[in-house]
Design an enzyme around this catalytic site. Structure first.
Site, PDB file in Angstrom:
ATOM      1  N   ARG A  76       0.847  -1.208   0.000  1.00 32.34           N
ATOM      2  CA  ARG A  76       0.000   0.000   0.000  1.00 32.34           C
ATOM      3  C   ARG A  76       0.880   1.255   0.000  1.00 32.34           C
ATOM      4  O   ARG A  76       0.583   2.261  -0.635  1.00 32.34           O
ATOM      5  CB  ARG A  76      -0.961   0.002   1.191  1.00 32.34           C
ATOM      6  CG  ARG A  76      -1.692   1.338   1.352  1.00 32.34           C
ATOM      7  CD  ARG A  76      -3.044   1.273   2.035  1.00 32.34           C
ATOM      8  NE  ARG A  76      -3.086   0.526   3.282  1.00 32.34           N
ATOM      9  CZ  ARG A  76      -2.566   0.935   4.458  1.00 32.34           C
ATOM     10  NH1 ARG A  76      -1.935   2.087   4.540  1.00 32.34           N
ATOM     11  NH2 ARG A  76      -2.667   0.184   5.533  1.00 32.34           N
ATOM     12  N   TYR A 128     -15.420  15.742 -18.334  1.00 31.08           N
ATOM     13  CA  TYR A 128     -15.779  14.314 -18.366  1.00 31.08           C
ATOM     14  C   TYR A 128     -16.883  14.057 -17.329  1.00 31.08           C
ATOM     15  O   TYR A 128     -16.834  14.584 -16.203  1.00 31.08           O
ATOM     16  CB  TYR A 128     -14.531  13.481 -18.072  1.00 31.08           C
ATOM     17  CG  TYR A 128     -14.844  12.040 -17.744  1.00 31.08           C
ATOM     18  CD1 TYR A 128     -15.536  11.225 -18.648  1.00 31.08           C
ATOM     19  CD2 TYR A 128     -14.470  11.491 -16.524  1.00 31.08           C
ATOM     20  CE1 TYR A 128     -15.834   9.917 -18.332  1.00 31.08           C
ATOM     21  CE2 TYR A 128     -14.768  10.169 -16.203  1.00 31.08           C
ATOM     22  CZ  TYR A 128     -15.457   9.388 -17.114  1.00 31.08           C
ATOM     23  OH  TYR A 128     -15.762   8.095 -16.810  1.00 31.08           O
ATOM     24  N   ASP A 205      -6.685  17.603 -16.503  1.00 28.02           N
ATOM     25  CA  ASP A 205      -6.951  16.229 -16.925  1.00 28.02           C
ATOM     26  C   ASP A 205      -6.404  16.106 -18.347  1.00 28.02           C
ATOM     27  O   ASP A 205      -6.978  16.640 -19.299  1.00 28.02           O
ATOM     28  CB  ASP A 205      -8.469  15.983 -16.894  1.00 28.02           C
ATOM     29  CG  ASP A 205      -8.820  14.574 -17.348  1.00 28.02           C
ATOM     30  OD1 ASP A 205      -7.978  13.920 -17.998  1.00 28.02           O
ATOM     31  OD2 ASP A 205      -9.958  14.135 -17.085  1.00 28.02           O
ATOM     32  N   LYS A 230      -6.556   4.775 -20.622  1.00 31.52           N
ATOM     33  CA  LYS A 230      -6.706   5.187 -22.021  1.00 31.52           C
ATOM     34  C   LYS A 230      -5.392   5.014 -22.802  1.00 31.52           C
ATOM     35  O   LYS A 230      -4.900   3.913 -22.925  1.00 31.52           O
ATOM     36  CB  LYS A 230      -7.210   6.638 -22.069  1.00 31.52           C
ATOM     37  CG  LYS A 230      -8.397   6.918 -21.135  1.00 31.52           C
ATOM     38  CD  LYS A 230      -9.643   6.194 -21.557  1.00 31.52           C
ATOM     39  CE  LYS A 230     -10.902   6.607 -20.825  1.00 31.52           C
ATOM     40  NZ  LYS A 230     -10.882   6.586 -19.359  1.00 31.52           N
TER      41      LYS A 230
HETATM   42  N1  PLP Z   1     -10.808  11.804 -17.615  1.00 30.58           N
HETATM   43  C1  PLP Z   1     -11.320  11.610 -18.815  1.00 30.58           C
HETATM   44  C2  PLP Z   1     -11.195  12.692 -19.850  1.00 30.58           C
HETATM   45  C3  PLP Z   1     -11.962  10.415 -19.110  1.00 30.58           C
HETATM   46  O1  PLP Z   1     -12.498  10.244 -20.315  1.00 30.58           O
HETATM   47  C4  PLP Z   1     -12.049   9.417 -18.109  1.00 30.58           C
HETATM   48  C5  PLP Z   1     -12.712   8.132 -18.408  1.00 30.58           C
HETATM   49  O2  PLP Z   1     -13.345   7.961 -19.438  1.00 30.58           O
HETATM   50  C6  PLP Z   1     -11.503   9.679 -16.876  1.00 30.58           C
HETATM   51  C7  PLP Z   1     -10.881  10.872 -16.642  1.00 30.58           C
HETATM   52  C8  PLP Z   1     -11.599   8.685 -15.771  1.00 30.58           C
HETATM   53  O3  PLP Z   1     -10.698   7.671 -15.942  1.00 30.58           O
HETATM   54  P1  PLP Z   1     -10.930   6.190 -15.346  1.00 30.58           P
HETATM   55  O4  PLP Z   1     -12.054   5.601 -16.096  1.00 30.58           O
HETATM   56  O5  PLP Z   1      -9.630   5.537 -15.557  1.00 30.58           O
HETATM   57  O6  PLP Z   1     -11.266   6.345 -13.920  1.00 30.58           O
END
Ligand code: PLP
Length: 896
Positions: A76, A128, A205, A230
């Site tokens: 952890r 998002y 992000d 992604k």
């Molecule tokens: N940020 C964006 C732009 C996303 O498209 C996503 C998921 O689709 C996330 C954050 C969240 O990522 P995760 O699904 O790995 O938690």
């Protein structure tokens, strides 16, 4: 340095260490480029060597570590596999600290825990969906309020930044946003925020871009996170989130939270992510190249497409400044939710799925899927169209992706075939419906189709065409006045490479004339170009068609380098054809046309006709009016005669733009090849064109005197003399007609022996030359070539060819003429300052290149990748005399 949670880059070496590394080797001191960095995993702590020297980082699948005081005690808090990953992420993100956690949302959660009740966030309004959900939770349970603003305009943050009553502790940004691809100027927003709120944390992000395309820390932002699920992983086989920052205070808070809540990435997923990320740049390059093609395809059909790779996308300039590429996510609107659902449901290759960044292409409707957690009223308030379709583009063959999309658009009723078109191609037109599904409008369509790879494919391919120059063996000048001319194709050629581009621009590059120009397609004078009738579109302009002078005058003002007359004339002809074919075919391909001349320009060898034919054929293929030949031609594949005729008639029009009143013989030879007897139509008598069937190749030596002359003036001079001195000129013309008749009979003869044929040819060459001198188009330089070739030991017959007054001379080289003698003659001519070309007459007509290797086609389909291909470099930069060999090696030519 591996820490108990997260990775921290050690302080930079002392100046004496740095100086040492510099002196040891300048090359070694040079930092690696991104693709190298990302593919190379270093040990975060070089003192901890793997005991077996494993090349791949092992998975330390253990919860605990034995002993006391070691680098790790409990997973952890820290794990060696995770440390390797975090070190690698810090390296490729150019960050001081990096952390790996269990998901992108987990990363944002950790970041949000830097806040306390009463703090305020300024965030974008196209975030998002999952981030919005967490923001809602934070408001309800954490006492943190969020203000959503339009981050495409940095000034929209000012009301909160300037007003001290707002306790702005964090700014949360995405660029481009998902799914509307809106652009935020991260650099400017960071600057503004710092001006008013020194301690506020600017969070980005960066999932849509990845550190390959954008590194927000370098733009002044404080914390960057990616959903590692992604692009970083690339294979949709794990969930992960990564966080990077430079600030030590922020890093300390993040490390504390990860250790406290225990959402550090597991050893196995750390291993997988480390493995996936190594191909990041490779994958994104391909995904991006595919995306550009698909975005253009949809935009050409008239859909509203959101993609920063498209010209005209709002904020593109900002994006191009802060990021290295447009990425591989795009979205488009259909105007109707049910229609969008049908399109998404009809695709086969495109997987219906949330998420993006995977090597496989995905399609989704954000409002029903990834963004469904946002209240519909909020979605509407934030202008998120319910019918929006998001495409997340993978690494498949772009032609297959477009084919599948096209099939889905047809099945769903979003487009329809309005014209099967020539050569089996169909013209697609977009169907715009009202709310009840009634067709209200047919938007502008584009040519697409099935054949060979369809017009979509044709548009994606590079097209290389070529056409030969010619020598007029007999009858030049006289041909203008109705006398038969005998002309043959030579094996020096002009080549045209058409290459797709993605920025709505059209370029013509003529390296041999030192000319290049780019036009914005949208700003060409479209309103001045009438559509062609369907007969003209089917068979090309009639031979008596006259170019539209008003349009030509308008075009003349479009050119830079007005001083380069030849180039400007060539460009004018090119644009004239491009405009007419675009208006009539319905597509305006954004392309770069590069034309090289392997034959001397303006030397009477038909370089302009070869140019006109190469360009006309290239344009006819690019506009989808002629179908490209099959990609695997059989040995005897040729261009069908009706296609050749079509090319010839357009090339003739181009020749008229360049020369005013050409006879048509040059473009005909450049199109059909071989040798022809040509008689133009004059008042009261029809023209004729006979292919000399039995004609076998004859070797000639061409000598360019390099004396410049103006064809138009020379032709006009003979015409004037004919009017003023008919008694001198008309008998000469009659005599030339006799020479041409005898030459035609001799060259097609099946009874004369080869040496008798060549003797006759030499005699007629001498006679015709004398007549041309009498017409007033001789030149002292030409006489010098003639006397040299006539001298012993050579004893060869020579005449001027083409317009005369300088330019080129042609010498008959009998079969079996010794090679060394010819070399000596060429050296003697070169000594006098002339340039010689050994060529044969009677070769192939215009042709299309089928590249030798499938991989060449592959790169071509990749569109943008082509520009980096060594083949193209060679094409643009090759020496003129290398072009012929290059063309032979490049692949198979299917010729007329
Ligand atoms: N940020 C964006 C732009 C996303 O498209 C996503 C998921 O689709 C996330 C954050 C969240 O990522 P995760 O699904 O790995 O938690």
């Amino acid at each position: 340095m591996a820490s108990s949670t997260g990775y921290t880059t050690p302080a930079s070496p002392s100046s004496s260490e740095a100086a040492h590394s510099l002196t040891s080797s300048l090359l070694r001191a040079r930092p690696y480029r991104f693709a190298t960095q990302v593919a190379t995993v270093d040990n975060p702590d070089p003192s901890h060597k793997d005991q077996y020297g494993a090349s791949s980082v092992p998975i330390y699948q253990t919860a605990t570590f034995k002993g006391m005081g070691g680098a790790y005690d409990y997973t952890r808090s820290g794990n060696p596999t995770r440390s390797h990953l975090e070190h690698h992420i810090a390296k490729i993100s150019n960050a001081r600290h990096a952390f790996a956690v269990t998901s992108g949302m987990g990363a944002l959660d950790v970041i949000f825990r830097l806040l306390k009740p009463g703090d305020e966030i300024i965030a974008g309004n196209d975030l998002y969906g999952g981030s919005n959900r967490l923001i809602g939770y934070l408001k309800a349970h954490g006492g943190v309020t969020t203000h959503h603003v339009d981050t495409t305009n940095p000034k929209s943050l000012l009301p909160y930044l300037e007003d001290p009553s707002h306790n702005v502790a964090m700014v949360l940004l995405e660029s481009p946003t998902n799914p509307l691809l809106q652009i935020a100027d991260l650099e400017e927003i960071a600057r503004l925020t710092k001006r008013y709120r020194k301690d506020a944390i600017i969070v980005v992000d960066n999932t849509m871009m990845s550190p390959y395309l954008c590194r927000p820390l370098e733009l002044g932002c404080d914390v960057v996170y990616d959903s590692g699920t992604k692009y970083l992983s690339g294979h949709h086989d794990l969930m992960a989130g990564v966080i990077c920052c430079d600030r030590d205070d922020v890093a300390k808070g993040i490390a504390f939270t990860i250790n406290s809540i225990g959402n550090g990435l597991s050893p196995f997923d750390s291993f997988l992510l480390l493995r996936g990320v190594k191909t990041l740049s490779l994958r994104i390059d391909k995904q991006q190249a595919n995306s550009i093609l698909i975005a253009e395809y949809l935009a050409n059909l008239g859909f509203k497409v959101n993609y920063p790779g498209l010209k005209g996308h709002k904020g593109k300039e900002v994006h191009d400044r802060i990021a290295k590429g447009p990425g591989a996510v795009l979205s488009f609107e259909t105007g109707d939710v049910a229609l969008s659902e049908r399109i998404v449901g009809s695709t086969r290759l495109w997987g219906i799925s949330v998420s993006f960044g995977c090597i496989n292409s995905l399609i989704s409707m954000p409002c029903l899927m990834s963004h469904a957690s946002i209240d519909p009223a909020v979605r509407a308030a934030r202008n998120l169209p319910e019918d929006l379709i998001r495409l997340c583009v993978g690494i498949e063959d772009p032609a297959d992706l477009i084919d599948d999309l096209e099939a889905a658009l047809l099945e769903a009723g979003a487009v329809r075939v309005v014209d099967e078109g020539m050569g089996g191609r169909a013209r697609l037109e977009r169907i715009v419906q009202d709310g009840e599904g009634r067709v209200v409008e047919l938007a502008n369509g584009t040519l697409q189709g099935e054949e060979a790879h369809g017009a979509a494919q044709a548009k994606l391919q590079k097209i290389i065409t070529s056409a030969p120059g010619k020598v007029i063996l007999f009858g030049e000048h006289a041909v203008v006045h109705g006398v038969t001319a005998i002309a043959g194709a030579i094996d020096l050629r002009c080549y045209c490479l058409a290459e797709s581009r993605s920025d709505g621009q059209l370029s013509l590059v003529l390296p041999d004339l030192g000319y290049s120009q780019t036009w914005d397609i949208a700003s060409l004078p479209w309103d001045k170009v009438g559509a062609l009738s369907s007969t003209v579109l089917k068979s090309g302009p009639k031979s008596d068609a006259i170019p539209d002078q008003e349009l030509l005058t308008l075009l003349a003002n479009q050119f830079v380098h007005q001083d380069k007359l030849k180039a400007v004339q060539a460009a004018q002809a090119f644009l004239y054809l491009y405009l007419h074919l675009a208006v009539s075919s319905g597509i305006k391909p954004a392309q770069t046309y590069t034309v090289r001349s392997g034959l001397p320009i303006s030397a009477g060898l038909g370089s302009s006709a070869a140019y006109s034919v190469a360009v006309a054929s290239s344009l006819l293929y690019s506009h989808g009016i002629l179908p490209a030949p099959a990609s695997s031609p059989s040995a005897d594949s040729t261009i069908p005669l009706e296609h050749a005729n079509m090319v010839n008639s357009w090339a003739f029009l181009a020749e008229k733009v360049i020369h005013g009143t050409p006879s048509g013989v040059d473009n005909t030879v450049a199109t059909l090849g071989g040798a022809i007897a040509f008689r133009r139509a004059v008042k009261g008598r029809e023209g004729s064109m006979d292919v000399l069937k039995g004609f076998d190749k004859v070797e000639f030596l061409l000598t360019d005197t390099k004396v410049p002359r103006d064809t138009k003036t020379l032709v006009a001079g003979v015409a004037r003399r004919k009017l003023e001195e008919p008694d001198t000129i008309n008998p000469l013309l009659t005599s030339i007609q006799r020479i041409s008749d005898e030459a035609q009979a001799c060259l097609s003869s099946t009874t004369l022996s080869r040496s008798e044929q060549l003797d006759t040819l030499s005699r007629l060459v001498e006679q015709n030359h004398q007549h041309l001198v009498s017409l007033g188009v001789g030149h002292v330089a030409l006489e010098s070539v003639r006397s040299k070739t006539k001298e012993q030991p050579w004893g060869l017959a020579t005449k001027l060819t083409g317009a005369g007054g300088g330019g080129c001379a042609v010498t008959v080289v009998p079969d079996g003429f010794p090679e060394d003698k010819l070399t000596a003659l060429r050296a003697a001519l070169a000594n006098s300052g002339f340039e010689t070309y050994a060529t044969s007459v009677g070769g192939r007509g215009f042709g299309v290149l089928i590249p030798a290797h499938a991989s060449q086609l592959e790169t071509a389909e990749g569109g943008v990748e082509l520009s980096a291909s060594p083949q193209q470099k060679r094409f643009e930069e090759a020496q003129t005399e290398e072009l012929g060999r290059w063309a032979e090696e490049a692949g198979v030519w299917v010729c007329a």
